[in-house]
Design an enzyme around this catalytic site. Structure first.
Site, PDB file in Angstrom:
ATOM      1  N   ASN A  35      -3.666 -10.691   3.868  1.00 25.57           N
ATOM      2  CA  ASN A  35      -5.337 -11.059   4.176  1.00 25.57           C
ATOM      3  C   ASN A  35      -6.047 -12.485   4.383  1.00 25.57           C
ATOM      4  OD1 ASN A  35      -6.241  -8.618   4.189  1.00 25.57           O
ATOM      5  ND2 ASN A  35      -5.828  -7.935   1.867  1.00 25.57           N
TER       6      ASN A  35
ATOM      7  N   ASP B 120       0.900  -9.022   3.278  1.00 27.56           N
ATOM      8  CA  ASP B 120       0.201  -8.692   3.363  1.00 27.56           C
ATOM      9  C   ASP B 120      -1.059  -9.638   2.615  1.00 27.56           C
ATOM     10  OD1 ASP B 120      -2.399  -8.031   4.576  1.00 27.56           O
ATOM     11  OD2 ASP B 120      -2.043  -6.054   4.308  1.00 27.56           O
TER      12      ASP B 120
ATOM     13  N   GLU C 190       0.603  -0.797  -0.092  1.00 30.70           N
ATOM     14  CA  GLU C 190       0.367  -0.279  -0.038  1.00 30.70           C
ATOM     15  C   GLU C 190       0.739   0.980  -0.441  1.00 30.70           C
ATOM     16  OE1 GLU C 190      -3.553   0.491   2.259  1.00 30.70           O
ATOM     17  OE2 GLU C 190      -4.462  -1.501   2.197  1.00 30.70           O
TER      18      GLU C 190
END
Length: 580
Positions: free
Chosen positions: A466, A464, A317
């Site tokens: 998730n 990440d 991100e």
């Protein structure tokens, strides 16, 4: 080429001392470019001339002379309009170029005439010609400055090296300062006190309310270029006090000693997501609005990353502007280079940084997972199975999820290579089936890259994901495969099921930081989503996994992000070492 041969001889040092007292005329002239630029200060204003390299010198000198004459006429007319007695009409200024003691032939092309060390004379004024001197092409200070947080200027230099440059930081003397504090020092600029000489400066609490100025001089070895002065837009503001990462920095005071490698994986929360109405009102309503502002969060992120003294940093991100304008300047100052992979259709992506003193970049092999699935024959079997469910296939192909793959070489032991992977998988809670397909593509691609580019290189897979530890993705990585009946294949309902067996292509991987209770902590959810996976037969965790912040620290301001933590995720930090 010259009217007479130059006679510098023993006068070189004297000439240089005289030139150092002159103003400079900076000439930028590169082979292969049709134009050159000539920049100098004349009659109270900066002049920038763009001329053809093959143009005769005499035309440029005539242009400078005519410009000087026009300025004198304007000054004369201005005086007349103000009722003052104008000076006598000025004669055109004699403009000549010298090298050594000789006048340069005006028929020479500009590319040959404007040599380093020449002297331009405009009337009675003389200028030292500096050809392609070290020059800052970019020089900016960050808008926001907090006490206790590093201020990292954005700098780009041409014809020089940042590590050679000189820096002097000045603090503005606040209004109403005591006579002792405002006492002038000989040679010191009035109203400014020198406070540092490093590339990065950390303001103290005593600096709150004061502005800073940075004087930076570009250099290449002993060669100097024109200095730049940068003034901060606003004054230093008070910092937030204790941050969630401050105690963690006690474990990472020094860079890990070779052959240990410190790795960081961190989702830093993209500004494009932090500034939405959804984020402010639903996802993070407990977070003070100013603490979601990019400038504020960047102060915290830069201090946090700098304090880990990491050798490899994988970030998710990452806004494109943040990478270019904030992270690259800051981490470069701390010895790291970085590469960036933008996520298609988005304004954020993945960034991997590596320590220059330990690693050299060999190659990058980034892919968009959905694109690779349909275009690379190595994924044809998986694509065929996925095509049995057109709805699931369409959802998969709509995703812009990317995989960043960076192959590094050990600077100290060049025959040793490392494959660093970085990703951010699909976010939806019911997207377990999508994530399984994404991971299947990623693992096949990584296996191919290692076998073709760096045989035997260990894999460090950060990101990440998730995915919690009870997910299909975690099982695929940690057990090297999942059965076709795994429940995640039907995570979005039976109509989007794709029951197939997936095999990793790697032996079981190990989560280097274990399975923390959470790496993501927001108001409505907390869980372990982030990992650093390694091949235990080739690398091992040594000495320490840096402890995560305590639950009390995380929840001081209810949840993350907060005024003391810049993201909704927590960085994973661990020290690794190659197995002998």
């Amino acid at each position: 080429m010259w009217v007479r041969a130059g006679r510098l001889g023993s006068r070189t040092s004297l000439t240089r001392r005289l030139l150092s007292r002159m103003e400079a005329v900076v000439v930028r002239c590169l082979p292969g470019e049709p134009k050159l630029t000539i920049s100098f200060h004349l009659d109270g204003s900066d002049r920038h001339m763009l001329r053809d390299q093959d143009e005769a010198l005499g035309k440029v000198l005539a242009r400078i002379s005519n410009s000087t004459t026009k300025n004198h006429r304007k000054a004369k007319k201005s005086k007349k309009n103000r009722g003052q007695q104008p000076c006598e009409a000025a004669e055109p200024a004699a403009v000549k170029l010298f090298f050594g003691e000789d006048e340069v032939n005006e028929t020479l092309p500009n590319s040959e005439a404007w040599q380093d060390g020449a002297v331009l004379q405009v009337g009675e004024v003389k200028y030292d010609v500096q050809r392609n001197p070290p020059t800052f092409t970019t020089a900016e200070l960050p808008v926001s400055q907090l006490a206790g947080f590093p201020v990292c200027p954005k700098l780009e230099v041409e014809f020089g090296k940042l590590q050679d440059c000189e820096f002097t930081w000045f603090r503005e003397t606040p209004p109403g300062a005591s006579s002792e504090a405002a006492e002038e020092i000989p040679g010191q600029e009035r109203g400014w006190t020198p406070v540092g000489r490093e590339r990065v400066h950390v303001p103290s609490n005593q600096d709150v309310g004061c502005r800073f100025k940075l004087r930076c001089t570009p250099k290449d070895g002993g060669r100097r270029g024109p200095a730049r002065e940068l003034l901060s837009v606003g004054a230093v503001e008070a910092g937030p006090g204790m941050c969630t990462f401050d105690n963690r920095h006690a474990y990472t005071v020094k860079v890990a000693e070779w052959p240990s490698v410190r790795v960081v994986s961190y989702n830093i929360l993209a500004d494009v997501y932090a500034q939405t109405d959804l984020s402010k009102t639903v996802l993070y309503p407990y977070c003070a609005p100013y603490a979601l502002q990019l400038d504020y969060r960047q102060n915290l992120i830069k201090k946090e990353l700098a304090g880990y003294n990491a050798d490899i940093v994988c970030l998710q991100e990452v806004d494109k502007g943040v990478f270019v304008d904030s992270l690259v300047p800051a981490l470069d100052a701390f010895g790291l280079d970085g590469v960036f992979k933008i996520k298609e259709k988005q304004h954020e992506g993945l960034a991997t940084f590596y320590r220059r003193s330990k690693f050299r970049l060999l190659s990058s092999h980034d892919i968009m997972l959905s694109e690779a699935l349909t275009s690379d024959p190595m994924h044809s079997e998986l694509l065929e199975k996925l095509s049995a469910n057109s709805t699931l296939k369409d959802r998969m192909l709509q995703r812009s999820t990317s995989l960043q793959v960076t192959v590094l070489e050990d600077v100290i032991k060049p025959d040793r290579k490392l494959c660093v992977a970085n990703t951010h998988l699909y976010w939806h809670p019911k997207g377990g089936n999508i994530r399984l397909v994404q991971m299947g593509v990623a693992l096949r691609h990584l296996s191919h890259v290692i076998s073709e580019v760096a045989p035997g290189a260990p894999l460090v897979f950060c990101g990440d994901f998730n995915s919690t530890p009870n997910s299909g993705v975690f099982q695929l990585l940690s057990e090297a495969g999942i059965p076709q009946q795994h429940e995640d294949w039907s995570s979005s309902g039976p109509e989007e099921s794709c029951s197939t067996e997936l095999v990793s292509g790697f032996p079981p991987l190990l989560s280097a930081c274990g399975q923390p209770a959470y790496t993501n902590y927001v108001g409505g959810f907390h869980g372990c989503l982030d990992y650093v996976f390694i091949q235990p037969e080739r690398m091992q965790v040594v000495e320490q996994v840096i402890p995560l912040p305590s639950h009390q620290e995380v929840t001081t301001y209810e949840a993350l992000p907060s005024v003391a933590h810049p993201s909704d995720h927590i960085a994973l930090v661990c020290d690794l070492r190659w197995n002998l």
